[in-house]
Each structure stands twice: as structure tokens, then as C-alpha cells.
Design an enzyme around this catalytic site. Structure first.
Site, PDB file in Angstrom:
ATOM      1  N   ASP A 134      -6.025  -1.727   3.838  1.00  0.00           N
ATOM      2  CA  ASP A 134      -6.060  -0.487   3.053  1.00  0.00           C
ATOM      3  C   ASP A 134      -4.893   0.396   3.497  1.00  0.00           C
ATOM      4  O   ASP A 134      -4.237   0.130   4.509  1.00  0.00           O
ATOM      5  CB  ASP A 134      -7.397   0.213   3.285  1.00  0.00           C
TER       6      ASP A 134
ATOM      7  N   GLU B 288       0.391   1.078   1.199  1.00  0.00           N
ATOM      8  CA  GLU B 288       1.541   1.242   0.296  1.00  0.00           C
ATOM      9  C   GLU B 288       2.886   1.440   1.040  1.00  0.00           C
ATOM     10  O   GLU B 288       3.898   1.009   0.465  1.00  0.00           O
ATOM     11  CB  GLU B 288       1.299   2.421  -0.664  1.00  0.00           C
TER      12      GLU B 288
ATOM     13  N   ASP C  10      -9.390   3.516  -5.428  1.00  0.00           N
ATOM     14  CA  ASP C  10     -10.462   4.511  -5.504  1.00  0.00           C
ATOM     15  C   ASP C  10     -10.706   4.953  -6.941  1.00  0.00           C
ATOM     16  O   ASP C  10     -10.013   5.828  -7.462  1.00  0.00           O
ATOM     17  CB  ASP C  10     -10.115   5.724  -4.633  1.00  0.00           C
TER      18      ASP C  10
END
Length: 623
Positions: free
Chosen positions: A211, A214, A300
Site C-alpha cells: 500500500d 505510488e 479507497d
């Protein structure tokens, strides 16, 4: 004619597909070379296969990854983990995976466990394994700046962190406050990061959840409660530089491949540390080629009806784009779904390649048994269907590994000449034969379903429906509309609480007769190892075809060295007449089979001992 274009440029890019000018496709990137590949079909499936030959295909996952998965931010201690898993077994709702979100860590430091919340993580994970649960832990790339913390110390000693343009190390804030980021552009950093996962494997952890990759972060945050963070400010990401200190690459070039490089490090690290087991990963970010290492979820999302419907479009596009193991947070990550919304979401969610419920911190519990008895039973029924379909689903994941073709398919992949399918995104195929049309509207009483030309059956129903039209299907909350294309052969497993609880015995085969010969290739192996690459697998082709005054089922001799446990075959033929006789033909021998015929359901059922060798079953009707 179908064709594809792959623009291989990692810089920030803009795609304008007919918005400014309906007759133009416009593309621009902030830097780099114009590298593109033209992929001629002429069919959409051939385009996908051509693209997969360029960027790679998803490895065959462990079978348990195809089970249902349960997650939240966060099951913050051992008691919460034990409580939620106990409920699944109490209510006999199948589930294979439980997730550990960031609260398992010591002060949010990766490759640590908080021993106040989890006094004995190895013992806990061992207990979960005995109950049929695999453990997946979250791992973020941000490394807490803390002398004495072994990951930080090793990274500093070997100059493994991303630098900024001034030559120092780039700093941002994530969950542990100030962090440095591993420079995955360096091969030695990827090697190091992969080796760090020995910490998790030694505890019995089965999978890794990447997670915030990026990468993501913020400038500062406010923490009004111990576990609540309100971030603010965007780090100056473009100040990052990667790779060789004397000849660095700008972050503008590396940003979009950072997660791909992390996935490369993690997957190959897991494989090196435990070469007998197929790794399982899930990632939030990536770049073309990510599918060689990881599954993906859509990030999300929010609990609202718009996203119940929009999720299908997102996943169908991901699957067309090579991400064949993808999913979304069932029920929505932010906000709390009502009972109707959760029921509808999990009905479609059991047909996500990656099927996982997830929700955010300080939200109400979100799982199959948090919305009352009715929704619990609806959830149970839907999840049980996913488990029954495992032989079918697993066979298509092997096909995806071989060809790049997804199991979750946009309608146009199966009917490319039917222009009406091009804009349909709220119904889809599961493999070649099963059409799923989940209910995506609130308070729905009916569901419109478009059936392309041909003959169709309702799921486990003898009635044939002529296609080439739209039908209106009455629905209540328990209804999940599923149709089957005529000619389908659907292998089914028994209902089970987790994927390795029992073998596929008896193996049920459901036949939906069509007007032409059709076949299905059933794939089997041990579900966990790489032995299938050495021939330890079994591929068995089953066919059906109408013949004069009868119906013929053929099983070809299985190919491969894997031998399933001794089992019975249970065959059902839907929408058929009461036969005059049923014969088994093997090796030149012929014998009559005992069968049962239900005249009300118009289904013929028979059983026989399974064998690797082939056979024929001839169903004869009165002339």
C-alpha cells in the site's frame, strides 16, 4: 476489426480519446521517448493476448487466493483477529484470508510486530492456519527515520534510500511520521527489500499487501486520537531522484514505475525465500507489467450506489488491460453501506477475481454477519457459490497464465460482432460460459439483462431462453441473476469453509446442452507449488454434443502427472428429456448406467467413479 496501442512511457501523460475531437486520439507525455506498440487482432481477445506477450502474464496464484478474503483498517489486536475469524467458522461462511493492517506494526515500522497488541504473532498465525485462514500483512515502502531500527540502519549504511536533487535523502511523512523511501531503481535495493521479508515468512505470513506505494505521503499531520491521522500538504515529489548518485533519474520518470519495482522486489524475494510456494501479493499502484508479480485493488472507494455500479466498469477495464487478478473493497472503504447495499455488493463481489471486503478505521464492522440474519444468509449463499465454482475459476486462471485472457470479461470479448455489447458495463462474463448481471440499483424490483444471440439457460434451470434481445428479470434482495450460455460445461466443487478443507470430491459437472459440440478444459494441480511447471498438473477435456436421437458426453484422457484423490463424478444434464437408456463406453466396453431423472426440473443425474482415462456417455432418447 480490433486493435490495440500500448504507449510505453512512464512520465505523466494525457490521453484524450475523442473528447476534444471525436475523430482524433490524442496523447502527450511530460517527457521521455515516444515508444508505442501497435497490436493487431483482429479480435479483441487476440489484442489482449498480443499485449500480454509484451508485458507479461499473471502467474498462477495459490488456490487459497481465489477464496473469499476479509480485511479492515484495522483488526488492531490479537483478540479482534480471533473474534472475526471465529465468526466465519461459527456461521460456516467460507473465508480463506484475514488481513493485518498497519496496527500490527510497532510504531508503524515495517518488518516489525507490536507485541503489546500481538504478544505471539507466530502462535496466532499458526492457530489461524489450523482453522483454515491464511495471513496477509500490509507493507508500506516508507521506512521510519529512527537510528537503531534495523531497516533504517541497513538502508543508511548501504545508501539504499531515494535522494533529493540537493544530494540529501528525500523526506516525507507517512504513518510512522518522517520516513525515507527505498530506491527500488537500484537492483541491490530490490534484492535487499526482498530478503527483508524473511521476517514475515518466519512468522508464517502467507501474503504481502503493498500500500501507499505510488509512493504516497504528506508534509505533516495532526493526530487528535492515537490511531486517527489528518494529513495535510503534498510533498515535493519531483525533488526526488533515483538510481546512480552521479547520474540520477528524475522522479517524473520513475514515479509511475515505483510500485512496479517494489512488486518485483517483493515477489522475487518471497519466491527466493520460499521457492516451494507460489507468492501472493496485492498492490494499490503499478505500471504495465505489474501483473507478472501482483494482484491489484482499486484503492479507497466509497459506500454509495454510484460506486456499486462504477466498480464493474473499473474492473472490466483492468481485466482488459491485463490485470486479471483485481478487485475492489466490497461494501466501500469510506462510509458505511446499508444492509441492502452490502448484500448487492457482495453478490457482485464474489465474481471479482480478487474478492475482499474492506473498510476504514472508526467505521462500523463490515463483514457478512454485521447486517442482520437476512444479509448474512445472502452473503453465505453468494460466497458458497464462489467456492463451488473453484474448479471452473481455477481453470480460467490457468488460461490467463497461458494466454493473458481474463476470467472477468467484458461482454464484447465474447460477442465482438454485437455492437450492443460495446457499451455494456453492468453485466459481464465469468469465463466463456457464465453471464453475471448483478443488481446495481437501490430498491430494484427488476433487472434488465441483454442476451446476445444464441440460446441461454438460467443458472441451474432447464428453461431455454432465446437471445438477441433484452429480458426483464424480477428480483428480490436474495436474487443474483446468472445465466449460462448453451453448450456450457461447468465443473463444481463441494461447499467448503476454505479452499483446502477438502478435495474436489465428488466433482460435479453440469451440462447445459447446445446445438453444437462444445468442450471445457478442466485444470488441476496441488494448488500451492510450482510443480505444475514440471508436469505435475492434470488437464482434462470434457465435451458434449447432440447426436441423432441422443446426446454424447466425452471425457478425453487427462494429460499430466498430477493425480487427484479418488473421487466420484456427479453429472447433471439440464433441460433434457427422460432418456430411454444411458450407456458408459470405455476401452471398447459398454455398460448401462443407473440414472435419476427429475421430470419437474427436467434434469438428468448420474454418478460414476472418476478415472484419468477417457470415456464416453451416450444418452439415448425414444425416437
Amino acid at each position: 476489426m480490433a486493435y490495440g496501442m500500448f504507449l510505453d512511457n512512464s512520465y505523466q501523460a494525457v490521453f484524450d480519446v475523442g473528447r476534444s475531437n471525436p475523430e482524433e486520439f490524442f496523447y502527450q507525455a511530460d517527457g521521455g521517448e515516444l515508444n508505442y506498440y501497435f497490436i493487431y487482432g483482429p479480435s479483441p481477445k487476440e489484442v489482449i493476448q498480443g499485449y500480454a506477450s509484451l508485458v507479461g502474464r499473471y502467474p498462477l496464484p495459490p488456490l487459497w487466493a481465489l477464496g473469499y478474503q476479509q480485511c479492515r483498517y484495522s483488526y488492531r489486536n490479537e483478540q479482534r483477529i480471533r473474534s472475526i475469524t471465529a465468526k466465519f467458522r461459527k456461521y460456516n461462511i467460507p473465508c480463506d484470508v484475514i488481513y493485518f493492517d498497519i496496527h500490527y506494526m510497532d510504531d508503524y515500522k515495517v518488518f516489525t510486530f507490536n507485541h503489546k497488541r500481538f504478544p505471539d504473532p507466530k502462535g496466532l498465525i499458526s492457530d489461524l492456519e489450523k482453522q483454515g485462514f491464511k495471513a496477509v500483512v500490509i507493507v508500506d515502502p516508507g521506512v521510519k527515520i529512527e537510528p537503531g531500527y534495523f531497516v533504517y540502519d541497513q538502508g543508511m549504511e548501504k545508501d539504499y534510500f531515494v535522494r533529493d536533487k540537493d544530494g540529501g535523502y528525500f523526506t516525507a511523512q507517512v504513518w510512522p511520521k518522517d520516513v525515507y523511501f527505498p530506491d527500488f531503481l537500484k537492483p541491490e535495493v530490490r534484492e535487499w527489500w526482498g530478503e527483508l521479508h524473511k521476517f514475515y515468512l518466519d512468522l508464517g505470513v502467507d501474503g504481502i499487501w503493498n500500500d501507499m506505494n505510488e509512493p504516497a505521503g504528506w508534509v505533516k499531520d495532526i493526530r487528535p486520537l492515537p490511531d486517527l491521522m489528518i494529513p495535510s500538504g503534498t510533498p515535493a515529489w519531483l525533488e526526488m531522484v533515483h538510481g546512480d548518485k552521479d547520474n540520477p533519474e528524475p522522479h517524473a520518470k520513475i514515479h509511475n514505475v515505483y510500485a512496479l519495482l517494489e512488486a518485483d522486489a517483493t515477489y522475487n524475494g518471497l519466491k527466493k525465500l520460499n521457492p516451494e510456494q507460489r507468492p501472493f501479493m496485492i498492490s494499490r499502484a503499478g505500471y504495465p507489467g505489474l501483473q507478472r508479480f501482483s494482484s491489484v485493488w482499486t484503492g479507497d472507494n466509497t459506500a454509495n450506489w454510484y460506486q456499486v455500479k462504477m466498480t464493474l466498469s473499473m474492473l472490466l477495464n483492468l481485466n482488459i488491460s491485463g490485470i486479471v487478478m483485481s478487485g475492489a473493497d466490497i461494501g466501500g472503504f469510506l462510509g458505511t453501506p446499508g444492509s441492502e447495499m452490502y448484500a448487492r455488493w457482495i453478490q457482485q463481489g464474489v465474481f471479482y477475481p480478487l474478492s475482499r471486503t474492506h473498510t476504514a478505521i472508526y467505521h462500523k464492522s463490515q463483514d457478512p454477519f454485521s447486517f442482520g440474519k437476512e444479509v448474512r444468509e445472502i452473503s453465505k449463499s453468494a460466497i458458497e457459490l464462489r467456492y463451488q465454482l473453484l474448479p471452473y475459476t481455477y481453470s480460467y486462471f490457468k488460461l490467463a497464465n497461458d494466454t493473458g485472457l481474463p476470467i472477468m470479461r467484458a461482454m464484447l470479448l465474447e460477442f465482438p460482432k454485437d455492437e450492443k455489447t460495446y457499451s455494456i458495463s453492468d453485466q459481464f462474463f465469468w469465463g466463456e460460459w457464465i453471464l453475471v448481471a448483478p443488481v446495481v440499483e437501490k430498491n430494484a424490483k427488476n433487472r434488465k439483462i441483454y442476451l446476445p444471440a444464441g440460446k441461454w439457460y438460467k443458472w441451474q434451470n432447464p428453461e431455454q431462453i432465446e437471445g438477441g434481445k433484452e429480458i426483464l428479470e424480477p428480483v428480490d434482495l436474495s436474487t443474483l441473476p446468472i445465466l449460462v450460455k448453451a453448450g456450457a460445461i461447468i465443473p463444481l466443487a463441494p461447499v467448503m469453509n476454505y479452499t483446502w478443507e477438502k478435495p474436489w470430491a465428488p466433482l460435479e459437472l453440469e451440462f447445459y446442452p447446445g446445438e453444437e459440440k462444445s468442450c471445457f478444459n478442466l485444470y488441476e494441480d496441488d494448488g500451492t507449488s510450482f510443480k505444475y511447471l514440471e508436469g505435475e498438473s492434470l488437464s482434462t477435456i470434457y465435451c458434449q454434443e447432440p447426436i441423432i436421437s441422443g446426446y454424447l458426453i466425452t471425457k478425453q484422457e487427462g494429460k499430466g502427472n498430477y493425480q487427484p484423490r479418488a473421487r466420484e463424478l456427479a453429472l447433471k444434464i439440464w433441460g433434457t428429456e427422460n432418456p430411454s437408456q444411458v450407456e458408459l463406453l470405455t476401452n471398447g466396453n459398454q455398460e448401462k448406467l443407473v440414472y435419476q431423472y427429475d421430470s419437474e426440473k427436467r434434469v438428468l443425474a448420474l454418478k460414476l467413479k472418476d478415472q484419468v482415462k477417457g470415456f464416453q456417455i451416450k444418452v439415448s432418447y425414444k425416437k
